[in-house]
Design a protein around this motif. Sequence first.
Motif: not given
Length: 211
Positions: A176-188
Amino acid sequence: QPGAQLLEARERAVGVGDVEELQVPDAIGVGHQNTHQVVLERTAAADVRLRDAIETIPEAFVLWDHENRLVLCNSNFQNLHSLPDQAIEAGTPYEAVVEAGRKHVIRSKLASEDPVVPGARTFEAQLDDGHWLQISERRTKDGGYVSVGTDITPLKQHEKRLMDSEQRLMATVTDLRQSQQKLETQARQLAVLAQSAEEANQAKSKFLANM
């Protein structure tokens, strides 16, 4: 006549004395024999009661003497280690009992030592068939020791399931943390793309206005 009567009376007295001297030791001997028999019977009865009590407990029980020779054990101990009948005869050395067993300890972990009672300890041991035991040992007054083993396999299995569940939970949290980091990166990245598109749109509008 008086002398003859006195002699006869003396002979009768001696005869009675002889009988008493013969009967008294016999009576003492019979009494001693009966007492000895009673003691033996009471000892045998106490031994039977002790063995019955040890046999009824659910744990594996074994008693060793000061020379590490088997004194007695119950059927739970015999079955737990798959011991043949000849291996649990009184006087069998500890090493012979261990060698005769078809289930051996592959690892053990010391749980605690009693600081108050010297020689007292509790540890866990795993047999090669997967069973786990919690073994408590206590020294006896004559230098031997008594050992009681409790099957804690269900507890260990439950403990393993909890550990597996915890590991799965930690893995899920990590995912979940890795997925969150990916989503944050995609959002940026999307924000940067959106800004670039806005800048391009403004440049296009300015170009068209100049035209």
